[in-house]
Enzyme design. Structure first.
Site, short mmCIF file in Angstrom:
data_model
loop_
_atom_site.label_atom_id
_atom_site.label_comp_id
_atom_site.label_asym_id
_atom_site.label_seq_id
_atom_site.Cartn_x
_atom_site.Cartn_y
_atom_site.Cartn_z
N LYS A 22 0.84 -1.22 0.00
CA LYS A 22 0.00 0.00 0.00
C LYS A 22 0.86 1.25 0.00
O LYS A 22 0.64 2.18 -0.78
CB LYS A 22 -0.89 0.00 1.25
N ASN A 23 1.87 1.28 0.87
CA ASN A 23 2.66 2.50 1.02
C ASN A 23 3.60 2.75 -0.16
O ASN A 23 4.26 3.79 -0.23
CB ASN A 23 3.48 2.46 2.32
N CYS A 118 -3.76 12.52 14.50
CA CYS A 118 -4.54 11.29 14.31
C CYS A 118 -4.34 10.39 15.50
O CYS A 118 -3.65 10.76 16.46
CB CYS A 118 -4.17 10.61 13.00
N ARG A 123 1.57 14.07 13.93
CA ARG A 123 1.87 13.90 12.50
C ARG A 123 1.73 15.17 11.66
O ARG A 123 0.90 15.25 10.75
CB ARG A 123 1.00 12.79 11.92
N ASP A 306 5.29 0.21 12.08
CA ASP A 306 4.09 -0.46 11.58
C ASP A 306 4.02 -1.94 11.99
O ASP A 306 3.04 -2.61 11.68
CB ASP A 306 4.01 -0.34 10.05
N ARG A 398 -8.20 -0.66 5.34
CA ARG A 398 -7.37 0.37 4.70
C ARG A 398 -6.05 -0.25 4.21
O ARG A 398 -5.48 0.23 3.24
CB ARG A 398 -7.02 1.47 5.72
#
Ligand code: UD1
Length: 434
Positions: A22-23, A118, A123, A306, A398
């Protein structure tokens, strides 16, 4: 709203294939804004964040087509109608700020909603903006939006005060069309940054040093569209590795970017897990008791933030005391409260969590709070006694494609249920257990 139900206690055995990262996809989608013709991105996973980015590009005026079946995405941006990333999109996906660099580089102006704090930390995007200013852009903040404009960006030497992944990507995307040479110092080394630099170079950019902390970008007049393949998702792979280790399983992880998982490999081995590189992928065997290990998250090639929540779930059932220190984000322990509800013994002390391994976790109704926290709750559910019910799994969607189907194929007792079915299923499980 969907929920995931898990009945713990099954050993995971078999093979699983990791999808595209995804990233890495999101910055490639942003890079498509730099060219006129059709960009083709392959190995694209089906994820909510990617759908959100598609909506954003369509809002800007891009044409998007693609074949979900063979995981291909095609994007063409001839012109932009409104060079703007609206609040509604940025608030659900902070990576939307990645359009800032390419929009200013090609269309001279961008207006992007400022992401607020968030669940995992403040961030800010101050370093993205500082870099753009150094390249000669005008930056104005008003009504919650930042407007960045520049007739022509110029090369600059930029020192990034903190290592930032999307910040490095955004400035790289901006600098490709700048006059002269841009040097990014203290740049992020993440594999996703290298994937973007490789794609930009294939498009005609002149970037050297990606994968080191100094990236040099010589501005070029024009880029051309290409077809590019997304690298495999190291965090999805890592999550399956931990799942195999925790369940004392034996799993072959195919398309596993082993070379991007060095820090996790070392920690898993230290914890007593076997990690074997085979022709078809990486085999993880976890058939001995888990030993507690200390973990400190750091920018790549350090231990990824992560993967912190997932490893904490593993340490929750390890044989001793583990100290897990989060240095990248200031508030990334949202999963702790939920793990404690399952019987985990965890104390937070500032940026560290002290995890005392317990013999067993017990299933409970849980609430997912962010993307990786959701994965950690699912991992905990796989080894817990009885039923675990994870709600708010829109976070999970997500970034993980059908994780429940992949885990089920490995032997887990897991299913996704729609909210109206949930109560009935949960009571059925409760009866079965009685
Ligand atoms: C990216 C990843 C995310 C991962 C994170 C850290 C994407 C789409 N997301 O997020 O999954 O958890 O890297 O590996 O690739 N910071 C500033 N000022 C800035 C920018 C960042 O202070 O202008 C701080 C952040 O608050 C944070 C740290 O730098 O404390 C690292 O953040 P950053 O690397 O920018 O994270 P993201 O790129 O948002």
């Amino acid at each position: 709203m969907d929920k995931i139900l898990i009945r713990g206690g099954r050993r995971l055995v078999g093979e699983v294939t990791v999808g595209g990262a995804k990233n890495a996809v999101l910055p490639l989608m942003a890079a498509s804004l730099l060219v006129d013709g059709w960009m083709t991105i392959t190995n694209v996973p089906r994820l909510r964040d990617i759908d959100t980015f598609k909506v954003l590009l369509a809002h800007l005026g891009s044409e998007i087509s693609g074949d979900d079946g063979n995981r291909t995405l095609r994007i063409r941006t001839r012109d932009v109608a409104v060079p703007e990333a609206p609040y509604e999109l940025v608030k659900t996906m902070r990576a939307a700020v990645l359009v800032l660099g390419p929009l200013v580089a090609r269309f001279k102006r961008a207006r992007v909603s400022l992401p607020g704090g968030c669940a995992i930390g403040a961030r800010p995007i101050d370093l993205h903006l500082k870099g753009l200013k150094a390249m000669g852009a005008e930056v104005e903040i008003e009504h919650g939006y930042v407007t960045v404009s520049a007739e022509r960006l110029r090369g600059a030497k930029i020192y990034m005060d903190t290592v930032t992944v999307t910040g490095t990507e955004n400035l790289m995307l901006a600098a490709v069309h700048a006059d002269g040479t841009t040097i990014l110092e203290n740049a992020a080394l993440e594999p996703e940054v290298v994937c973007l630099a490789d794609a930009l170079n294939a498009m005609g950019a002149r970037i050297t040093g990606a994968g080191t902390d100094t990236i040099k970008i010589e501005g070029v007049e024009k880029l051309h569209p290409i077809e590019t393949r997304v690298i495999p998702d190291r965090i999805e792979a890592g999550t399956f590795m931990v799942a195999a280790a925790m369940t004392k399983g034996n799993v072959l992880i195919k398309d596993c970017p082993h070379e991007h998982l060095h820090a996790l490999n070392l920690k898993l081995k230290e914890a007593g897990t076997e990690v074997i590189q085979e022709d078809g992928g990486v085999r993880v065997i976890g058939d001995i008791p888990i030993r507690s290990v200390d973990v400190k998250t750091l920018p790549y090639p350090g231990f990824p933030t992560d993967m912190q929540a997932q490893v904490m779930a593993m340490m929750a059932i390890a044989s001793g005391l583990s100290v897990i220190t989060e240095t990248v984000f200031e508030n990334r322990f949202m999963h702790v409260g939920e793990l404690k509800r399952m019987g985990a013994d965890i104390t937070i002390d500032g940026r560290s969590a002290v995890v005392k391994g317990v013999r067993r976790l017990s299933g409970a109704p849980l609430m997912a709070t962010d993307l990786r926290a959701s994965a950690s709750l699912i991992l905990a559910g796989l080894v817990a006694d009885g039923l675990t019910e994870v709600s708010r799994i829109y976070h999970l969607d997500r970034g993980y494609e059908k994780i429940e189907e992949k885990l089920m194929a490995l032997g887990a007792d897991i299913e996704r249920v729609k909210s109206r079915e949930t109560a009935a299923r949960a009571s059925k499980y409760a009866k079965a257990e009685a």
